[in-house]
Design a protein around this motif. Structure first.
Motif: not given
Length: 587
Positions: A354-369
């Motif tokens: 779950s932690f690894n998945t969360m880090v990937k999602q944070i990276t994606t959200l940063m790009d969207l932001t």
């Protein structure tokens, strides 16, 4: 080779240790509860209390019935009836000695436990086995103090009553506890006088013995009073007996359980009296508390043992948790390339995935932001450019106004002047609120333009109360209502138009109303839907309603009252307190 989560999961290991640690204290707790549970004790005590109370009630019933029979015997004695019928003072009557002999014969064996008194209806004849009580002397008693008043008013079927209202201490310092009052009638049914059998306290002192009650109470339901048969000096209303706080009227037989007492009730036959037995459960509660203390001791020992076992167990999971914590710290510092390796404990490996998945999602959200921020900047640039357009229109109107003035075009000059004021007010975003005086000036500008357009057909009445002229309210809450009334209400109407705009103070509110004699709303239209954002055809009404709610809360509102072909009244009501505080903040 993958391991089964049943044997490697944290749950299975915790379950094993908890079963070992908690089995003994839970077994002790269950055994104590089943054998000495409070519920079983209360049921046993309640049953015992009710049984003993039945014995006490039987004793009291027998006692009352015995003295009731004596009162009946006295009231039906022919010689006594003859004396009362003559109604002459005792000193003038013959054979009074024989009357007293009969009276003492009837009360034989009870002269030290009760007293019998006879009084004629006029009070002239007074007989007693003891010194005649003053309260029974009817010569000096009014209706409010007459002890026989309630009995005299009772129906023909009521021959006697039992009461504790006439408790007194005799001149021999003997306490009278209970009174049995009975009418004396002749053969024609006329009331000649009364018999009072007063039962002494000593006659019932033995009633509670051997029953195990901490207190035994006699309750008079007519007078809402209670009397202790154990502590004879305690009597009065229910406030003197806290243990009766758990019972409710009307009284019913049974047991009532409170934190420290069990109160059992039983009625006394053929009376308005109830007998209440109070059993103190404090001692039993202390025993239960002892069991609870033992359970707590066992739980404490189990907690210590669990702590020792948990220490050794925690070492097996400390390493992957520490690795995960270090990885989280790296992510906090901005390193989004961090990943953790999965451990051999199934639950922790889930957390790591779950932690690894969360880090990937944070990276994606940063790009969207970042992409959204770029779009936002572009939108802000376009909004700033759009602000130039109203200013250009305002400046253009000034040019038209100057030309109209030059060529003496008064109507065009007036229209452009008023339109300029409207436009200036629309593009002025410095203040969210404006005074009612300024809002009415804006309405006046709008109406001036419309009167030039429609001429004498449009009749308007504008009234603003002077006391609220400087009061601040949200901008543009009146002019849109006036515009709606004109466009949707009056323009489709044939004939003269009447438009009334008023603002006045009503108690603690400010009321703003816009009324027209137009066509009104259609019958099928529901007014509540006008205040919903989905109502695209009534954006102005929704906008005003929403701004009022945001500014003043539920204290403010917009109400529509409309009748087809008769007109519409739109009313805004604003709490004056909220308006006053808003004005002070603005100042």
């Amino acid at each position: 080779m993958s391991r089964s989560p049943i044997f490697t999961s944290l749950f299975s290991r915790l379950m094993f240790f908890f079963l070992v640690v908690m089995l003994i204290p839970v077994s002790v707790l269950g055994f104590s509860y089943l054998t000495t549970g409070r519920h079983a004790i209360i049921n046993n005590l309640s049953g015992q209390s009710e049984t003993n109370l039945e014995r006490a009630a039987l004793r009291l019933t027998q006692l009352i019935e015995g003295y009731r029979h004596k009162a009946y015997t006295i009231s039906t004695n022919e010689d006594i009836i003859a004396v009362l019928e003559n109604d002459e003072p005792q000193s003038m009557q013959q054979g009074m000695t024989r009357i007293y002999e009969q009276l003492f014969s009837i009360m034989k064996g009870d002269t030290y436990l009760a007293t019998a008194s006879i009084v004629s209806a006029t009070g002239r004849v007074r007989l007693s086995t003891h010194l005649f009580p003053d309260q029974y002397d009817l010569r000096y008693q009014g209706n409010d103090t007459n002890p026989f008043f309630d009995l005299s008013r009772a129906g023909v079927d009521t021959a006697s009553t039992i009461t504790m209202r006439n408790r007194y201490v005799t001149q021999n310092n003997v306490f009278v506890f209970l009174n049995i009052l009975r009418k004396v009638r002749n053969n024609s049914g006329d009331v000649l006088g009364y018999v009072a059998v007063d039962i002494f306290q000593d006659s019932i002192s033995a009633l509670p013995r051997g029953l195990g009650f901490s207190d035994l109470l006699l309750i008079d339901t007519e007078n809402y009073a209670a009397y202790s048969l154990i502590h004879m000096d305690m009597h009065g209303d229910f406030s003197h007996f806290p243990e009766l706080g758990s019972i409710t009227f009307p009284l019913e037989a049974g047991s009532y359980v409170s934190e420290s007492n069990i109160v059992s009730l039983i009625p006394i036959a053929n009376t308005q009296l109830f007998l209440a037995g109070v059993t103190d459960t404090t001692m039993y509660q202390r025993n239960i508390d002892g069991y609870v203390a033992m359970i707590l001791l066992v739980l404490a020992m189990g907690t210590i043992l669990a702590g020792v076992l948990a220490y050794f167990f925690s070492r097996s999971i400390a390493r992957p948790i520490d690795s995960l914590a270090r990885s989280m710290h790296k992510v906090e510092t901005g390193n989004l390339e961090t990943r953790v390796a999965e451990s051999d404990i199934w639950e922790i490996s889930q957390l790591e995935r779950s932690f690894n998945t969360m880090v990937k999602q944070i990276t994606t959200l940063m790009d969207l932001t970042r992409e959204e921020e770029a779009k936002l900047q572009e939108a802000e640039r376009k909004a700033l450019e759009a602000q130039l357009n109203p200013h250009f229109l305002y400046n253009t109107l000034n040019t038209v106004k100057a030309i109209a003035k030059l060529h003496h075009e008064e109507d065009i000059l007036l229209i452009t002047t008023k339109l300029g004021k409207l436009l200036r007010n629309a593009i002025d975003n410095r203040d969210a609120e404006t005074s009612l005086q300024e809002s009415f000036a804006l309405v006046d500008s709008y109406l001036t333009i419309q009167k030039i357009r429609f001429g004498a057909k449009l009749n308007t009445v504008v009234e603003l109360e002077d006391s609220i002229a400087t009061t601040k309210t949200p901008k543009l809450i009146i002019q849109p209502l006036v515009e709606n009334a004109l466009i949707h209400g009056l323009e489709p109407k044939i004939g003269n138009w009447r438009l009334t705009i008023k603002a006045y103070r009503d108690l603690s509110d400010i009321v703003i109303s816009v009324a027209d004699n137009g066509i009104g709303f259609p019958d099928h239209l529901q007014y509540d839907t006008l205040f919903e954002p989905e109502s695209h055809n009534h954006v102005g009404l929704y906008n005003i309603h929403r701004r009022l709610k945001l500014r003043y809360g539920d204290g403010a509102g917009l109400v529509i009252d409309s009748a087809k072909d008769e007109g519409t009244i739109v009313t805004i009501r604003i709490p004056l307190e909220d308006v006053s505080s808003s004005t002070k903040e603005t100042e």
